[in-house]
Design an enzyme around this catalytic site. Sequence first.
Site, PDB file in Angstrom:
ATOM      1  N   LYS A  76      12.169  -9.488  -1.479  1.00 29.93           N
ATOM      2  CA  LYS A  76      12.186  -9.915  -2.873  1.00 29.93           C
ATOM      3  C   LYS A  76      13.050 -11.148  -3.176  1.00 29.93           C
ATOM      4  O   LYS A  76      12.814 -11.833  -4.182  1.00 29.93           O
ATOM      5  CB  LYS A  76      12.612  -8.741  -3.749  1.00 29.93           C
ATOM      6  N   ASP A 123      12.819  -1.981 -10.492  1.00 29.67           N
ATOM      7  CA  ASP A 123      12.886  -0.650  -9.903  1.00 29.67           C
ATOM      8  C   ASP A 123      13.798  -0.703  -8.689  1.00 29.67           C
ATOM      9  O   ASP A 123      13.846   0.230  -7.902  1.00 29.67           O
ATOM     10  CB  ASP A 123      11.488  -0.145  -9.557  1.00 29.67           C
TER      11      ASP A 123
HETATM   12  C1  LIG Z   1       9.487  -2.871  -1.178  1.00 28.53           C
HETATM   13  C2  LIG Z   1       8.467  -3.356  -2.125  1.00 28.53           C
HETATM   14  N1  LIG Z   1       7.225  -3.559  -1.676  1.00 28.53           N
HETATM   15  C3  LIG Z   1       6.263  -4.007  -2.483  1.00 28.53           C
HETATM   16  C4  LIG Z   1       6.523  -4.263  -3.819  1.00 28.53           C
HETATM   17  C5  LIG Z   1       5.398  -4.696  -4.702  1.00 28.53           C
HETATM   18  O1  LIG Z   1       5.557  -5.977  -5.200  1.00 28.53           O
HETATM   19  P1  LIG Z   1       4.805  -6.361  -6.550  1.00 28.53           P
HETATM   20  O2  LIG Z   1       5.496  -5.639  -7.667  1.00 28.53           O
HETATM   21  O3  LIG Z   1       4.926  -7.839  -6.627  1.00 28.53           O
HETATM   22  O4  LIG Z   1       3.413  -5.888  -6.411  1.00 28.53           O
HETATM   23  C6  LIG Z   1       7.809  -4.068  -4.324  1.00 28.53           C
HETATM   24  C7  LIG Z   1       8.128  -4.350  -5.729  1.00 28.53           C
HETATM   25  O5  LIG Z   1       9.218  -4.131  -6.209  1.00 28.53           O
HETATM   26  C8  LIG Z   1       8.811  -3.605  -3.462  1.00 28.53           C
HETATM   27  O6  LIG Z   1      10.057  -3.387  -3.885  1.00 28.53           O
END
Ligand SMILES: Cc1ncc(COP(=O)(O)O)c(C=O)c1O
Length: 394
Positions: A76, A123
């Site tokens: 992220k 989150d």
């Molecule tokens: C570990 C992880 N994978 C995937 C995602 C999904 O990303 P997006 O919200 O851009 O779909 C998130 C989102 O917070 C995440 O924390």
Amino acid sequence: MLPALPFRLTLNQARGRAGRAVLDPEGFAEAKSAITAWPGYEPTPLHDLPGLAAGLGVAAVRWKDEGARFGLGSFKALGGAYAVARHLRQTLGRDGIAATDADLASGRFAHRTRRVTVACATDGNHGRAVAWGAQRFHCRAVVFVHATVSAGRAEAIARLGAEVRRASATYDDAVRLCAETAAREGWMVISDTSWPGYEEIPRAVMQGYRLMAEEAYAQWRGDPPTHLFIQAGVGGAAAAVAAQAATTFGDGGPRVIVVEPMAFDGIARSLAAGRPVASPPGPDTLMAGLACATPSPLALAELLLRAEAAVGVPEEAVAPTMRLLARGIGRDPPIVAGESAVAGLIGLALARANRGAAAALGLWPGARVLLFGTEGATDPDLDARHVSCCEAVA
Ligand SMILES: Cc1ncc(COP(=O)(O)O)c(C=O)c1O
């Protein structure tokens, strides 16, 4: 590999005819040049998992492991921290100051940037990325977390110097509260999701995420992947992976399959409807990073154009899959994957084992699959609980 648990497959019937490209090459070039110049930048590893591939009955499975990205545990930072730096550069630019990210990080303009407050709802992982960006580039951050964000994740954000406000019931509530508070206080919202009239920052966030995909495609050796499985919350990561696949592989590139918790299947509903549709209120999910009911309209535009399908996966598969990866199959290296990172593998395993789904997705023995391990152990307490509780029942 996994028991035959229920899952839901939604094909994107409008692929190639609906949606639109929202991520321009210039925006990615800008993000890549900024992020790759940050101290500590290095591509995360791509692991080959032949044991897992054999177990699933496909030719190859590779795992892009984001656990070590900038020491934050997930992909992220590529989005949230990049968008913070970009916003600060633009703010200084309006005063006639042309600053680089290195200038910002050096603290040379801290007397100005400290007056800026960035805010986001999270989150867990996005808030951590924004807090890290604010700390690194010297501004203030306020991060809104909803009721079920774990204490460990909230503390990790606070340790980076951000003010954490625990306010609302759901992620979507926190997004609203953050936007309202920021409008009142004159803060800049650094959101990973978009809404009508708010697109520039989430677009920049997705441009940053593309670097994860670009690295993975460059690291891939041999015949190119036939399938990409990528988990979605609001859909930004999946949109970035899909857009970058189109750039790297062109038409006829790998099929992009978006994976969500069954309880938060807004992308599937939206692909079916051809427009953003939220998932209805329901049970929570262990996959905290994916607990988003409302897709990002901007991300959805890219996914309507490019995604092959969405797969909704069940909660019961999360802990066993974490355990499977942690143990490693055959000679596969052990992989530490957080709850949200295993969704893609769950989607692959369940779809591969189901004749109809495998046929619909072309998941045959020759398939070469790239999985994005989007987080490592971002909450080590939770991670230990899932891996060991599963050990007890294995
Ligand atoms: C570990 C992880 N994978 C995937 C995602 C999904 O990303 P997006 O919200 O851009 O779909 C998130 C989102 O917070 C995440 O924390």
